[in-house]
Design an enzyme around this catalytic site. Structure first.
Site, PDB file in Angstrom:
ATOM      1  N   PRO A 185       0.820  -1.223   0.000  1.00  0.00           N
ATOM      2  CA  PRO A 185       0.000   0.000   0.000  1.00  0.00           C
ATOM      3  C   PRO A 185       0.850   1.268   0.000  1.00  0.00           C
ATOM      4  CG  PRO A 185      -0.022  -1.033   2.181  1.00  0.00           C
ATOM      5  CD  PRO A 185       0.709  -1.978   1.269  1.00  0.00           C
ATOM      6  N   ASP A 186       0.312   2.367  -0.556  1.00  0.00           N
ATOM      7  CA  ASP A 186       1.003   3.651  -0.412  1.00  0.00           C
ATOM      8  C   ASP A 186       0.534   4.319   0.880  1.00  0.00           C
ATOM      9  OD1 ASP A 186      -1.443   4.816  -0.988  1.00  0.00           O
ATOM     10  OD2 ASP A 186      -0.834   5.659  -2.915  1.00  0.00           O
ATOM     11  N   PHE A 187       0.832   5.577   1.065  1.00  0.00           N
ATOM     12  CA  PHE A 187       0.511   6.240   2.331  1.00  0.00           C
ATOM     13  C   PHE A 187      -0.743   7.094   2.246  1.00  0.00           C
ATOM     14  CE2 PHE A 187       4.948   5.234   2.343  1.00  0.00           C
ATOM     15  CZ  PHE A 187       5.117   4.657   3.583  1.00  0.00           C
ATOM     16  N   ARG A 188      -0.833   7.914   1.179  1.00  0.00           N
ATOM     17  CA  ARG A 188      -1.834   8.976   1.171  1.00  0.00           C
ATOM     18  C   ARG A 188      -3.007   8.748   0.226  1.00  0.00           C
ATOM     19  NH1 ARG A 188       3.082  10.825   2.175  1.00  0.00           N
ATOM     20  NH2 ARG A 188       3.369  11.978   4.109  1.00  0.00           N
ATOM     21  N   ASN A 234      11.193   4.847  -0.978  1.00  0.00           N
ATOM     22  CA  ASN A 234      10.593   3.600  -0.520  1.00  0.00           C
ATOM     23  C   ASN A 234      11.560   2.798   0.339  1.00  0.00           C
ATOM     24  OD1 ASN A 234       8.449   4.455  -1.967  1.00  0.00           O
ATOM     25  ND2 ASN A 234       8.812   3.118  -3.729  1.00  0.00           N
ATOM     26  N   ASP A 245      10.898  -0.604   0.847  1.00  0.00           N
ATOM     27  CA  ASP A 245      10.613  -2.020   0.593  1.00  0.00           C
ATOM     28  C   ASP A 245      11.784  -2.754  -0.063  1.00  0.00           C
ATOM     29  OD1 ASP A 245      10.490  -1.171  -2.122  1.00  0.00           O
ATOM     30  OD2 ASP A 245       8.322  -0.863  -1.989  1.00  0.00           O
ATOM     31  N   HIS A 299      14.919   7.448   2.388  1.00  0.00           N
ATOM     32  CA  HIS A 299      14.284   7.233   3.689  1.00  0.00           C
ATOM     33  C   HIS A 299      14.767   5.938   4.332  1.00  0.00           C
ATOM     34  CE1 HIS A 299      10.775  10.135   2.483  1.00  0.00           C
ATOM     35  NE2 HIS A 299      11.900  10.755   2.741  1.00  0.00           N
TER      36      HIS A 299
HETATM   37  P1  OAD Z   1       2.133   8.816  -1.028  1.00  0.00           P
HETATM   38  O1  OAD Z   1       1.173   7.767  -0.589  1.00  0.00           O
HETATM   39  O2  OAD Z   1       2.114  10.128  -0.339  1.00  0.00           O
HETATM   40  O3  OAD Z   1       1.956   9.118  -2.587  1.00  0.00           O
HETATM   41  C1  OAD Z   1       1.849   8.085  -3.532  1.00  0.00           C
HETATM   42  C2  OAD Z   1       1.334   8.688  -4.823  1.00  0.00           C
HETATM   43  O4  OAD Z   1       1.325   7.689  -5.821  1.00  0.00           O
HETATM   44  C3  OAD Z   1      -0.079   9.239  -4.720  1.00  0.00           C
HETATM   45  O5  OAD Z   1      -0.163  10.461  -5.430  1.00  0.00           O
HETATM   46  C4  OAD Z   1      -0.926   8.156  -5.416  1.00  0.00           C
HETATM   47  O6  OAD Z   1      -2.088   8.714  -6.015  1.00  0.00           O
HETATM   48  C5  OAD Z   1       0.057   7.661  -6.454  1.00  0.00           C
HETATM   49  N1  OAD Z   1      -0.110   6.257  -6.880  1.00  0.00           N
HETATM   50  C6  OAD Z   1      -0.384   5.159  -6.143  1.00  0.00           C
HETATM   51  N2  OAD Z   1      -0.349   4.036  -6.872  1.00  0.00           N
HETATM   52  C7  OAD Z   1      -0.058   4.423  -8.151  1.00  0.00           C
HETATM   53  C8  OAD Z   1       0.126   3.735  -9.397  1.00  0.00           C
HETATM   54  N3  OAD Z   1       0.064   2.390  -9.488  1.00  0.00           N
HETATM   55  N4  OAD Z   1       0.414   4.471 -10.492  1.00  0.00           N
HETATM   56  C9  OAD Z   1       0.518   5.825 -10.438  1.00  0.00           C
HETATM   57  N5  OAD Z   1       0.364   6.524  -9.295  1.00  0.00           N
HETATM   58  C10 OAD Z   1       0.092   5.837  -8.160  1.00  0.00           C
HETATM   59  O7  OAD Z   1       3.586   8.135  -0.964  1.00  0.00           O
HETATM   60  P2  OAD Z   1       5.012   8.863  -1.026  1.00  0.00           P
HETATM   61  O8  OAD Z   1       4.956  10.081  -1.858  1.00  0.00           O
HETATM   62  O9  OAD Z   1       6.000   7.817  -1.350  1.00  0.00           O
HETATM   63  O10 OAD Z   1       7.894   8.418   4.726  1.00  0.00           O
HETATM   64  O11 OAD Z   1       5.181   9.277   0.494  1.00  0.00           O
HETATM   65  C11 OAD Z   1       6.367   9.902   0.908  1.00  0.00           C
HETATM   66  C12 OAD Z   1       6.744   9.533   2.314  1.00  0.00           C
HETATM   67  O12 OAD Z   1       5.631   9.742   3.196  1.00  0.00           O
HETATM   68  C13 OAD Z   1       7.070   8.064   2.503  1.00  0.00           C
HETATM   69  O13 OAD Z   1       8.394   7.755   2.166  1.00  0.00           O
HETATM   70  C14 OAD Z   1       6.809   7.852   3.969  1.00  0.00           C
HETATM   71  C15 OAD Z   1       5.578   8.675   4.152  1.00  0.00           C
HETATM   72  O14 OAD Z   1       5.447   9.270   5.407  1.00  0.00           O
HETATM   73  C16 OAD Z   1       8.483   7.699   5.695  1.00  0.00           C
HETATM   74  O15 OAD Z   1       8.179   6.572   5.926  1.00  0.00           O
HETATM   75  C17 OAD Z   1       9.569   8.403   6.411  1.00  0.00           C
END
Ligand code: OAD
Ligand code: ZN
Length: 290
Positions: A38-41, A112, A114, A131
């Site tokens: 999963p992503d974060f936001r 990332n 992972d 990170h």
């Molecule tokens: P986010 O979850 O903030 O952003 C992920 C982005 O990718 C979002 O804009 C989604 O819409 C988009 N997305 C997801 N799946 C996708 C796909 N298959 N194709 C295209 N777009 C997709 O994650 P990060 O930006 O990585 O920090 O978050 C940054 C940091 O915030 C992380 O490293 C983590 C977190 O707090 C720490 O753990 C220190």
């Protein structure tokens, strides 16, 4: 090597001429969602939307060092999802590896943790795990008592977490924390050693799957030179804070300049399109299928 306008077509024109020799790729959690992490936001599926049971003041507290020392449970519970045992890298990861194989990857800056870029075979020297990663772990102590910094392996943590136990240091009783960068901690030295020169040298910046919300990582895009094309591949626009002409602070934001190209869609689809126009589609398929 200047894109005519902000369209994918004008970038493709340059890609077809094989103009780029020093490509920087920046990534976020969106490059791993396709393989089940999963992503974060993202609303609903993102980790930060699924923390209700922990009653955290802010979702980010899960990754806050002060909060962790006070209550490590939320982090270790969620960590299970972030550290799946058998996950194959995505097409985007292999595309980055292919750029390295071709000698045109200047550096890969990932947020990332992972370690899928390592699994895909991106060479260590070209990789900046901004990170940190789950690769190693250290004793960080407990609230008001510094740890002894003893090193632990990824397996040590994995076993404890799988057994739903909190990993404590066998020497001093401190908490053992994977070497991922929490809010309130410094980024790895390599990030600071590399970024300035790298971004001066960069002739194409590709940004995949990140909301560009976390500093200082998101600010890297501002260090690319003014005529360096920047391409964001994401399912929604990221990092925008305001309108350029209305005097907002635009650091860390896309579509500030004409050279900014936004591909709205899946990371893997974007990677395939880029590979295709660079004449690398077949090789990408081979890597993905091995
Ligand atoms: P986010 O979850 O903030 O952003 C992920 C982005 O990718 C979002 O804009 C989604 O819409 C988009 N997305 C997801 N799946 C996708 C796909 N298959 N194709 C295209 N777009 C997709 O994650 P990060 O930006 O990585 O920090 O978050 C940054 C940091 O915030 C992380 O490293 C983590 C977190 O707090 C720490 O753990 C220190
Ligand atoms: Zn210890």
């Amino acid at each position: 090597n200047i894109v005519k306008d902000s369209t994918m077509d004008s970038l493709i024109e340059l890609l077809q001429k094989k103009e780029f020799k020093n490509i920087i790729v920046m990534t976020g959690a969106g490059v791993s969602t396709a393989v089940g992490i999963p992503d974060f936001r993202s609303p609903e599926t993102g980790i930060y939307s699924n923390l209700g049971k922990f009653d955290l003041p802010h979702p980010e507290d899960m990754f806050d060092i002060e909060y962790f020392l006070y209550n490590p449970q939320p982090f270790y519970t969620v960590m299970k999802d972030l550290l799946p045992k058998k996950v194959k890298p995505s097409k985007t990861h292999y595309f980055i590896r292919l750029l390295a194989d071709k000698g045109i990857l200047l550096r890969h800056y990932t947020q990332n943790i992972d370690t899928l870029e390592r699994v895909a075979g991106v060479p260590e020297e070209l990789l900046v795990e901004s990170h940190g990663s789950f690769h190693t772990a250290h004793c960080v102590g407990i609230k008001d008592k510094p740890g002894c910094r003893k090193e632990y392996s990824r397996e040590f943590i994995r076993e404890k977490v799988a057994a739903q136990e909190v990993p404590y240091c066998t020497e001093c009783g401190g908490l053992v924390k994977p070497d991922i960068v929490f809010f309130g901690e410094e980024l790895p030295q390599k990030f600071f050693d590399c970024y300035y020169e790298d971004f001066q040298k960069c002739d194409l910046l590709l940004v995949f799957g990140t909301s560009l919300k976390v500093q200082p990582f998101c600010n890297l895009i501002d260090f690319a030179k003014i005529d360096t094309p920047r391409c964001l591949i994401n399912n929604k626009l990221a990092g925008v804070t305001g309108h350029p002409r209305k005097g907002f602070d635009f650091s860390g934001s896309f579509q500030k300049y004409r050279r900014d190209v936004f591909y709205k869609g899946n990371c893997d689809d974007g990677a395939v399109i880029l590979a295709k126009h660079m004449g690398l589609e077949e090789e990408l398929n081979e890597l993905v299928n091995t």
